[in-house]
Design a protein around this motif. Structure first.
Motif, PDB file in Angstrom:
ATOM      1  N   SER A  77       0.210  21.828  -0.820  1.00  0.00           N
ATOM      2  CA  SER A  77      -0.999  21.020  -0.823  1.00  0.00           C
ATOM      3  C   SER A  77      -1.530  20.869   0.609  1.00  0.00           C
ATOM      4  N   ARG A  78      -2.793  21.138   0.775  1.00  0.00           N
ATOM      5  CA  ARG A  78      -3.395  20.992   2.104  1.00  0.00           C
ATOM      6  C   ARG A  78      -3.369  19.537   2.560  1.00  0.00           C
ATOM      7  N   ALA A  79      -3.600  18.615   1.621  1.00  0.00           N
ATOM      8  CA  ALA A  79      -3.580  17.190   1.966  1.00  0.00           C
ATOM      9  C   ALA A  79      -2.214  16.779   2.503  1.00  0.00           C
ATOM     10  N   VAL A  80      -1.160  17.312   1.889  1.00  0.00           N
ATOM     11  CA  VAL A  80       0.199  17.008   2.349  1.00  0.00           C
ATOM     12  C   VAL A  80       0.435  17.602   3.731  1.00  0.00           C
ATOM     13  N   ARG A  81       0.048  18.840   3.930  1.00  0.00           N
ATOM     14  CA  ARG A  81       0.249  19.478   5.241  1.00  0.00           C
ATOM     15  C   ARG A  81      -0.502  18.730   6.335  1.00  0.00           C
ATOM     16  N   ASP A  82      -1.703  18.262   6.018  1.00  0.00           N
ATOM     17  CA  ASP A  82      -2.484  17.532   7.016  1.00  0.00           C
ATOM     18  C   ASP A  82      -1.861  16.174   7.358  1.00  0.00           C
ATOM     19  N   LEU A  83      -1.161  15.593   6.376  1.00  0.00           N
ATOM     20  CA  LEU A  83      -0.579  14.263   6.585  1.00  0.00           C
ATOM     21  C   LEU A  83       0.771  14.314   7.303  1.00  0.00           C
ATOM     22  N   GLN A  84       1.461  15.454   7.214  1.00  0.00           N
ATOM     23  CA  GLN A  84       2.830  15.537   7.722  1.00  0.00           C
ATOM     24  C   GLN A  84       2.986  15.109   9.178  1.00  0.00           C
ATOM     25  N   LEU A 100      -3.177   3.795   5.880  1.00  0.00           N
ATOM     26  CA  LEU A 100      -2.108   2.864   6.230  1.00  0.00           C
ATOM     27  C   LEU A 100      -1.347   3.300   7.472  1.00  0.00           C
ATOM     28  N   LEU A 101      -1.189   4.607   7.659  1.00  0.00           N
ATOM     29  CA  LEU A 101      -0.469   5.103   8.841  1.00  0.00           C
ATOM     30  C   LEU A 101      -1.198   4.721  10.123  1.00  0.00           C
ATOM     31  N   GLY A 102      -2.498   4.537  10.033  1.00  0.00           N
ATOM     32  CA  GLY A 102      -3.249   4.090  11.202  1.00  0.00           C
ATOM     33  C   GLY A 102      -2.991   2.640  11.543  1.00  0.00           C
ATOM     34  N   VAL A 103      -2.505   1.870  10.554  1.00  0.00           N
ATOM     35  CA  VAL A 103      -2.245   0.445  10.743  1.00  0.00           C
ATOM     36  C   VAL A 103      -0.829   0.197  11.263  1.00  0.00           C
ATOM     37  N   LEU A 104       0.136   1.031  10.876  1.00  0.00           N
ATOM     38  CA  LEU A 104       1.539   0.765  11.171  1.00  0.00           C
ATOM     39  C   LEU A 104       1.862   0.568  12.646  1.00  0.00           C
ATOM     40  N   PRO A 105       1.252   1.305  13.586  1.00  0.00           N
ATOM     41  CA  PRO A 105       1.576   1.029  14.991  1.00  0.00           C
ATOM     42  C   PRO A 105       1.273  -0.414  15.400  1.00  0.00           C
ATOM     43  N   THR A 106       0.300  -1.034  14.745  1.00  0.00           N
ATOM     44  CA  THR A 106      -0.044  -2.423  15.036  1.00  0.00           C
ATOM     45  C   THR A 106       0.975  -3.382  14.441  1.00  0.00           C
ATOM     46  N   ALA A 131       1.365  12.939  11.000  1.00  0.00           N
ATOM     47  CA  ALA A 131       1.277  11.475  11.109  1.00  0.00           C
ATOM     48  C   ALA A 131       2.509  10.793  10.504  1.00  0.00           C
ATOM     49  N   LEU A 132       3.011  11.318   9.381  1.00  0.00           N
ATOM     50  CA  LEU A 132       4.233  10.791   8.788  1.00  0.00           C
ATOM     51  C   LEU A 132       5.409  10.961   9.739  1.00  0.00           C
ATOM     52  N   ALA A 133       5.523  12.136  10.314  1.00  0.00           N
ATOM     53  CA  ALA A 133       6.635  12.434  11.219  1.00  0.00           C
ATOM     54  C   ALA A 133       6.599  11.521  12.442  1.00  0.00           C
ATOM     55  N   GLN A 134       5.400  11.233  12.926  1.00  0.00           N
ATOM     56  CA  GLN A 134       5.278  10.388  14.121  1.00  0.00           C
ATOM     57  C   GLN A 134       5.752   8.969  13.833  1.00  0.00           C
ATOM     58  N   VAL A 135       5.415   8.436  12.666  1.00  0.00           N
ATOM     59  CA  VAL A 135       5.837   7.087  12.304  1.00  0.00           C
ATOM     60  C   VAL A 135       7.352   7.015  12.128  1.00  0.00           C
ATOM     61  N   LEU A 136       7.929   8.074  11.568  1.00  0.00           N
ATOM     62  CA  LEU A 136       9.367   8.066  11.263  1.00  0.00           C
ATOM     63  C   LEU A 136      10.230   8.532  12.426  1.00  0.00           C
ATOM     64  N   ALA A 137       9.628   9.019  13.485  1.00  0.00           N
ATOM     65  CA  ALA A 137      10.409   9.481  14.635  1.00  0.00           C
ATOM     66  C   ALA A 137      11.139   8.307  15.274  1.00  0.00           C
ATOM     67  N   PRO A 138      12.413   8.505  15.692  1.00  0.00           N
ATOM     68  CA  PRO A 138      13.167   7.412  16.345  1.00  0.00           C
ATOM     69  C   PRO A 138      12.432   6.953  17.603  1.00  0.00           C
ATOM     70  N   ALA A 139      12.437   5.645  17.812  1.00  0.00           N
ATOM     71  CA  ALA A 139      11.795   5.096  19.014  1.00  0.00           C
ATOM     72  C   ALA A 139      12.646   5.394  20.237  1.00  0.00           C
ATOM     73  N   GLY A 174       0.809  -1.215   0.000  1.00  0.00           N
ATOM     74  CA  GLY A 174       0.000   0.000   0.000  1.00  0.00           C
ATOM     75  C   GLY A 174       0.841   1.263   0.000  1.00  0.00           C
ATOM     76  N   PHE A 175       1.930   1.268   0.762  1.00  0.00           N
ATOM     77  CA  PHE A 175       2.793   2.459   0.752  1.00  0.00           C
ATOM     78  C   PHE A 175       3.521   2.601  -0.578  1.00  0.00           C
ATOM     79  N   ARG A 176       3.876   1.473  -1.185  1.00  0.00           N
ATOM     80  CA  ARG A 176       4.478   1.552  -2.525  1.00  0.00           C
ATOM     81  C   ARG A 176       3.448   2.112  -3.510  1.00  0.00           C
ATOM     82  N   ARG A 177       2.189   1.744  -3.343  1.00  0.00           N
ATOM     83  CA  ARG A 177       1.108   2.267  -4.183  1.00  0.00           C
ATOM     84  C   ARG A 177       0.943   3.769  -3.959  1.00  0.00           C
ATOM     85  N   SER A 178       0.940   4.194  -2.698  1.00  0.00           N
ATOM     86  CA  SER A 178       0.834   5.621  -2.386  1.00  0.00           C
ATOM     87  C   SER A 178       1.998   6.396  -2.988  1.00  0.00           C
TER      88      SER A 178
END
Length: 414
Positions: A395-402, A366-372, A404-412, A343-347
């Motif tokens: 793009s507003r869509a990009v700004r709204d997504l940023q 998909l970002l809602g699924v990744l924590p699982t 969630a993207l940052a949270q997934v990519l943040a170092p644990a 799905g991310f490759r599709r996106s």
């Protein structure tokens, strides 16, 4: 093509040879004209994604990609075995002593097995199927301790089984070990992934299956693929395609070879490998192979899905979206990890095609699924998606997504 020019001047030369103005070229690639101008003048570096797209559009057959300086990687090549991971209990002893040590360790850690494995095999096989299914909806680090223990236990049971009936238990232990290696890679530990994959090959060989060792090459090639080592990926995959191997292993190896060729923009060799993979995987022999099935069980047409994957790496994102849209619709709802991977490759392909809002819609779900189902390998495409979308900050869509993207990519932490 002249190899004395840098990327920018060579890009300008090819663009002009094609009779394209910079404006026409920027529209065709869906890239900012000013950015392309700076790249041609050598004022900006070209990203691998831009190089791929230019290569495909101008028919440069990978030459432009070879002019882009790539950072060095720590990926393991086809000739370099990975060291054992220190966090695995007993791993150093196991890797140095081989399968016999794993069986001994299974006897010690998997319970004092004093009964034959034969009566337990059906239930252990069912457990393996359940663990594979659980891997689609569970964090790999949660599953790994259980998988390691079960691998040792099944190997230990095999050691206490009469030699005439020992082989099925060893073969099942090898599949546990192979799946443990995959979960280790998903957890971000490539060393452990390679170690367990090697152990799987040894167990299979001891159980009378000389073929899983060749599939281990395909698994190792996946590690080099995600490390950006295209040459190592192709070399490993080719070693797993000799005629005496089962069609399914050869088909999966041909797919991996295609992905390696796509990384460097060699479209001809990529498509040739995909054709070979499709023929092998669609054969009756491949469909009626041994159980448990080697490789994915959730992708109904693996060669088609891999074609979509490769088309993006070849700089043909629009063609990639058409294939990935179709194949992703066929994935079963429970296969969360597989759905995230493709799905991310599709996106990413939709974003590269300029369909930014659609790309964000796919990614948001998909970002809602990744924590699982956290995945070190899927995160590589999430990072690429973040870079691709950064070109569309207005793009507003990009700004709204940023966020969630940052949270997934943040170092644990912790």
């Amino acid at each position: 093509m002249s190899t004395t020019l840098g990327f920018g001047p060579e890009l300008r030369r090819l663009r002009q040879e094609a009779g394209l103005t910079l404006t026409e070229f920027s529209v065709a690639l869906n890239y900012d004209k000013g950015h392309l101008s700076k790249v041609e003048r050598g004022e900006r570096f070209a990203s691998p994604e831009l190089a791929r797209r230019c290569d495909a559009f101008l028919g440069a057959n990978g030459e432009l990609q070879r002019l882009v300086v790539r950072p060095g990687t720590d990926s393991h090549t086809a000739e370099t075995p990975a060291p054992p991971s220190l966090w695995l209990v007993g791993r150093r002893a196991v890797l140095s002593a081989g399968t016999g040590a794993l069986i001994d360790l299974g006897l010690k850690l998997g319970g004092q097995a004093s009964f034959a494995a034969d009566p337990l095999l059906p239930s252990l096989r069912a457990q393996f199927d359940q663990l594979r299914k659980l891997g689609q909806s569970t964090a790999p680090k949660v599953l790994l301790p259980l998988l390691e223990t079960q691998t040792r236990m099944v190997a230990g049971l095999a050691a206490d089984t009469p030699s005439a009936t020992r082989a099925p238990a060893l073969l099942l232990a090898s599949r546990f070990a192979e799946f443990t290696g995959w979960m280790a890679q998903e957890a971000g530990d490539s060393d452990a992934a390679l170690g367990w994959t090697g152990e799987a090959a040894e167990l299979a060989r001891a159980g009378g299956d000389p073929y899983l060792g060749s599939y281990a090459l395909v698994r190792r090639a996946l590690v080099t693929l995600y490390g950006g080592d295209a040459a190592g990926t192709v070399a490993l995959a080719r070693r797993a395609q000799s005629d005496e191997l089962p069609p399914r292993i050869r088909g999966l190896a041909a797919q991996r070879e295609a992905q390696g060729h796509a990384l460097v923009g060699d479209e001809r060799e990529c498509l040739r490998s995909l054709d070979r993979a499709r023929e092998l995987l669609d054969s009756d022999d491949a469909r009626s192979g041994a159980e448990p099935v080697i490789g994915t069980t959730n992708v109904s047409h693996p060669a088609a899905m891999t074609t979509g994957w490769c088309l993006h790496d070849l700089g043909r994102p629009k063609a990639a979206t058409e294939v990935l849209d179709r194949e992703c619709r066929r994935l079963p709802p429970h296969a969360l990890r597989t759905r995230a991977r493709y799905g991310f490759r599709r996106s990413l392909a939709h974003a590269a095609s300029g369909e930014v809002e659609h790309a964000c819609t796919i990614a948001r779900e998909l970002l809602g699924v990744l924590p699982t189902v956290p995945s070190a390998t899927v995160n590589s495409d999430v990072r690429r998606l973040a870079r691709e979308l950064s070109r569309f900050r207005n793009s507003r869509a990009v700004r709204d997504l940023q966020p969630a993207l940052a949270q997934v990519l943040a170092p644990a932490h912790g």
